[in-house]
Design an enzyme around this catalytic site. Structure first.
Site, PDB file in Angstrom:
ATOM      1  N   ARG A  41       0.862  -1.192   0.000  1.00 20.86           N
ATOM      2  CA  ARG A  41       0.000   0.000   0.000  1.00 20.86           C
ATOM      3  C   ARG A  41       0.894   1.235   0.000  1.00 20.86           C
ATOM      4  O   ARG A  41       2.119   1.133   0.072  1.00 20.86           O
ATOM      5  CB  ARG A  41      -1.042  -0.015   1.139  1.00 20.86           C
ATOM      6  CG  ARG A  41      -0.653  -0.614   2.446  1.00 20.86           C
ATOM      7  CD  ARG A  41       0.356   0.152   3.247  1.00 20.86           C
ATOM      8  NE  ARG A  41       0.066   1.561   3.374  1.00 20.86           N
ATOM      9  CZ  ARG A  41       0.944   2.488   3.650  1.00 20.86           C
ATOM     10  NH1 ARG A  41       2.226   2.165   3.823  1.00 20.86           N
ATOM     11  NH2 ARG A  41       0.625   3.758   3.751  1.00 20.86           N
ATOM     12  N   GLY A  42       0.245   2.418  -0.070  1.00 20.20           N
ATOM     13  CA  GLY A  42       1.001   3.666  -0.203  1.00 20.20           C
ATOM     14  C   GLY A  42       1.112   3.985  -1.684  1.00 20.20           C
ATOM     15  O   GLY A  42       1.510   3.129  -2.484  1.00 20.20           O
ATOM     16  N   ALA A  43       0.754   5.229  -2.042  1.00 18.47           N
ATOM     17  CA  ALA A  43       0.588   5.577  -3.455  1.00 18.47           C
ATOM     18  C   ALA A  43       1.786   5.208  -4.344  1.00 18.47           C
ATOM     19  O   ALA A  43       1.624   4.479  -5.333  1.00 18.47           O
ATOM     20  CB  ALA A  43       0.236   7.061  -3.572  1.00 18.47           C
ATOM     21  N   ARG A  81      -7.358  -0.346  -6.928  1.00 19.23           N
ATOM     22  CA  ARG A  81      -7.651   0.743  -5.989  1.00 19.23           C
ATOM     23  C   ARG A  81      -7.807   2.035  -6.803  1.00 19.23           C
ATOM     24  O   ARG A  81      -6.983   2.317  -7.671  1.00 19.23           O
ATOM     25  CB  ARG A  81      -6.528   0.896  -4.942  1.00 19.23           C
ATOM     26  CG  ARG A  81      -6.376  -0.360  -4.072  1.00 19.23           C
ATOM     27  CD  ARG A  81      -5.526  -0.095  -2.853  1.00 19.23           C
ATOM     28  NE  ARG A  81      -6.194   0.772  -1.892  1.00 19.23           N
ATOM     29  CZ  ARG A  81      -5.590   1.287  -0.821  1.00 19.23           C
ATOM     30  NH1 ARG A  81      -4.304   1.048  -0.600  1.00 19.23           N
ATOM     31  NH2 ARG A  81      -6.258   2.059   0.024  1.00 19.23           N
ATOM     32  N   GLN A 137      -2.374   2.487   9.933  1.00 20.55           N
ATOM     33  CA  GLN A 137      -1.054   2.591   9.293  1.00 20.55           C
ATOM     34  C   GLN A 137      -0.082   3.424  10.139  1.00 20.55           C
ATOM     35  O   GLN A 137       1.129   3.211  10.080  1.00 20.55           O
ATOM     36  CB  GLN A 137      -1.180   3.237   7.903  1.00 20.55           C
ATOM     37  CG  GLN A 137      -1.877   2.378   6.865  1.00 20.55           C
ATOM     38  CD  GLN A 137      -3.350   2.691   6.774  1.00 20.55           C
ATOM     39  OE1 GLN A 137      -3.987   3.063   7.758  1.00 20.55           O
ATOM     40  NE2 GLN A 137      -3.923   2.550   5.594  1.00 20.55           N
ATOM     41  N   ASP A 140      -2.133  10.947  -2.003  1.00 19.61           N
ATOM     42  CA  ASP A 140      -2.489   9.910  -2.980  1.00 19.61           C
ATOM     43  C   ASP A 140      -2.804  10.495  -4.342  1.00 19.61           C
ATOM     44  O   ASP A 140      -2.682   9.828  -5.367  1.00 19.61           O
ATOM     45  CB  ASP A 140      -3.669   9.086  -2.474  1.00 19.61           C
ATOM     46  CG  ASP A 140      -3.202   8.158  -1.369  1.00 19.61           C
ATOM     47  OD1 ASP A 140      -3.123   8.616  -0.216  1.00 19.61           O
ATOM     48  OD2 ASP A 140      -2.842   7.004  -1.684  1.00 19.61           O
ATOM     49  N   ASN A 192      -5.671  12.324   0.499  1.00 21.87           N
ATOM     50  CA  ASN A 192      -4.772  11.487   1.307  1.00 21.87           C
ATOM     51  C   ASN A 192      -5.639  10.698   2.280  1.00 21.87           C
ATOM     52  O   ASN A 192      -6.878  10.830   2.282  1.00 21.87           O
ATOM     53  CB  ASN A 192      -3.743  12.368   2.033  1.00 21.87           C
ATOM     54  CG  ASN A 192      -2.625  11.549   2.672  1.00 21.87           C
ATOM     55  OD1 ASN A 192      -2.037  10.681   2.013  1.00 21.87           O
ATOM     56  ND2 ASN A 192      -2.341  11.769   3.940  1.00 21.87           N
ATOM     57  N   LYS A 193      -5.019   9.867   3.079  1.00 20.34           N
ATOM     58  CA  LYS A 193      -5.731   8.982   4.006  1.00 20.34           C
ATOM     59  C   LYS A 193      -6.814   9.704   4.796  1.00 20.34           C
ATOM     60  O   LYS A 193      -6.612  10.831   5.249  1.00 20.34           O
ATOM     61  CB  LYS A 193      -4.697   8.353   4.949  1.00 20.34           C
ATOM     62  CG  LYS A 193      -5.230   7.385   5.976  1.00 20.34           C
ATOM     63  CD  LYS A 193      -6.088   6.283   5.381  1.00 20.34           C
ATOM     64  CE  LYS A 193      -5.423   5.532   4.262  1.00 20.34           C
ATOM     65  NZ  LYS A 193      -6.378   4.671   3.493  1.00 20.34           N
TER      66      LYS A 193
HETATM   67  O1  MRU Z   1      -4.653   3.179   2.036  1.00 22.20           O
HETATM   68  P1  MRU Z   1      -3.163   3.411   1.996  1.00 22.20           P
HETATM   69  O2  MRU Z   1      -2.445   2.864   3.188  1.00 22.20           O
HETATM   70  O3  MRU Z   1      -2.568   2.964   0.681  1.00 22.20           O
HETATM   71  O4  MRU Z   1      -3.038   4.998   2.050  1.00 22.20           O
HETATM   72  C1  MRU Z   1      -1.762   5.565   2.073  1.00 22.20           C
HETATM   73  C2  MRU Z   1      -1.761   7.035   2.240  1.00 22.20           C
HETATM   74  O5  MRU Z   1      -2.778   7.670   2.353  1.00 22.20           O
HETATM   75  C3  MRU Z   1      -0.421   7.722   2.173  1.00 22.20           C
HETATM   76  O6  MRU Z   1      -0.401   8.857   2.968  1.00 22.20           O
HETATM   77  C4  MRU Z   1      -0.148   8.126   0.711  1.00 22.20           C
HETATM   78  O7  MRU Z   1      -0.321   7.031  -0.143  1.00 22.20           O
HETATM   79  C5  MRU Z   1       1.199   8.688   0.523  1.00 22.20           C
HETATM   80  S1  MRU Z   1       2.452   7.448   0.585  1.00 22.20           S
HETATM   81  C6  MRU Z   1       3.958   8.159   0.230  1.00 22.20           C
END
Ligand code: MRU
Length: 348
Positions: free
Chosen positions: A46-48, A88, A195, A236, A246-247
């Site tokens: 996970r993470g963009a 996603r 997270q 994201d 973002n999250k």
């Molecule tokens: O649902 P996730 O864990 O993939 O969400 C991640 C985030 O929101 C991060 O802040 C974002 O992807 C930036 S990662 C460098």
């Protein structure tokens, strides 16, 4: 330099399973498009930026499994692009990386499959290597903003675990720490997937960067006490006007930071910027399974039959963001001009 959450091993990728950290450090192998798509969907990866990198390797495995060339090759390849696209919806890095691989595949569709596959492999490796370089540059650029002895609050995980290595928001934090600024970090736990508690605390603690975890709802109370000097989060998807998806919870963090006059920064590479969208209103927001909210470690938290909502992301309006830290420099309002000026030639 921190560890890398994904390692390309020639015929497969090895990825750290982010659903079991910090209890276990388990590495998984993915060698097919379906295995890669599954790992992204269930958030083992996970993470963009890391989602985009992982998907690029998914297309390497796709191409290797297709013997044909020309339009026949592209027909099968496009199906796999679609499988990965549907994992996603919010992080634009996924679509950016898939498009980069698809464009190269289209260009090379008629050549010898072995040469085509070699070029696609190199492209995925470049996507990974470039992401690490961008994170290091984001760290260097952002560390300039951080003053000696500051306490920085962050949300979710925008660290090594979310990128090729080093991180974006945590890249800035790492660079400030490495520069001897004596910083401390407050990580919000980030319900419902935690997270912040599970991943951010794990990776900072591992690097001996002082980190304290708080429940999401404690942020305003702690800011009011004067303990927080700055907020830095990842993204994201950033639209042309500087709105940031973002999250979930990032928007309320930006609001309470503004209420307490605390600077709020976003750190992200150009692969997160979507110049095709004018504003955050157009960003698709992922809605995840209700079970993430109704249960915790298999234990029911919410009475059966009670409806829940589980949006995985929110959009922070540009006017709550003091700056956007990129690998090309720091963008400041108005973002419509500054993002274009810094990243116009690179952005997706
Ligand atoms: O649902 P996730 O864990 O993939 O969400 C991640 C985030 O929101 C991060 O802040 C974002 O992807 C930036 S990662 C460098």
């Amino acid at each position: 330099m921190t560890f890398a959450p994904l390692v390309f091993k020639g015929d497969h990728i090895s990825i750290i399973d982010q659903t079991v950290i910090p209890v276990q450090e388990r590495w998984l192998s993915a060698r097919t498009v379906d295995e890669v798509a599954h790992a992204i969907s269930v958030m083992q990866v996970r993470g963009a930026p890391l989602i985009g990198i992982t998907a690029a390797f998914g297309l390497v495995f796709s191409a290797r499994g297709i013997g044909s060339t020309g339009d026949e090759f592209m027909e099968s390849f496009e199906k796999d692009v679609e499988t990965l696209r549907s994992t996603r919806p919010t992080a634009v890095n996924l679509f950016w990386a898939l498009e980069r691989m698809r464009a190269l595949a289209t260009k090379l569709k008629d050549i010898d499959p072995a040469m085509r596959n070699e070029a696609l492999t190199r492209e995925a490796e470049n996507i990974l290597a470039e992401d690490v370089d961008m994170c290091l540059a984001i760290g260097r650029n952002g560390a300039v903003l951080v003053e000696q002895g500051e306490t920085i609050m962050t949300h979710c995980n925008a660290g090594a675990l979310a990128t090729g290595a080093y991180g974006t928001a945590l890249g800035v934090i790492r660079a400030a720490h490495e520069g001897g600024k004596g910083i401390r970090v407050i990580a919000r736990e980030t319900r419902p997937r935690l997270q912040g508690a599970r991943l951010t605390a794990w990776e900072l603690h591992r690097d001996n960067i002082p980190v304290t975890v708080i429940p999401d709802g404690a942020a305003a109370h702690i800011m009011k006490s004067g303990m927080v000097h700055r907020v830095i989060v990842g993204a994201d998807r950033i639209t042309a006007n500087g709105d940031v998806a973002n999250k979930i919870g990032t928007y309320d963090l930006a609001l309470i930071a503004r209420a307490h006059n605390i600077p709020f920064h976003v750190a992200a590479p150009h692969s997160t910027v979507d110049f095709s969208l004018d504003s955050g209103d157009d960003i698709p927001i992922e809605e995840r399974d209700a079970e993430e909210v109704t249960t915790l470690n298999g234990e029911r938290l919410v009475a059966k039959g009670v409806p829940v909502m589980n949006p995985a992301f929110d959009v922070t309006p540009a006017d709550l963001i003091d700056s956007i830290i990129t690998e090309a420099g720091i963008a400041r309002p108005p973002y419509t001009e500054s993002l274009k000026r810094l990243l116009g030639k690179r952005g997706s």
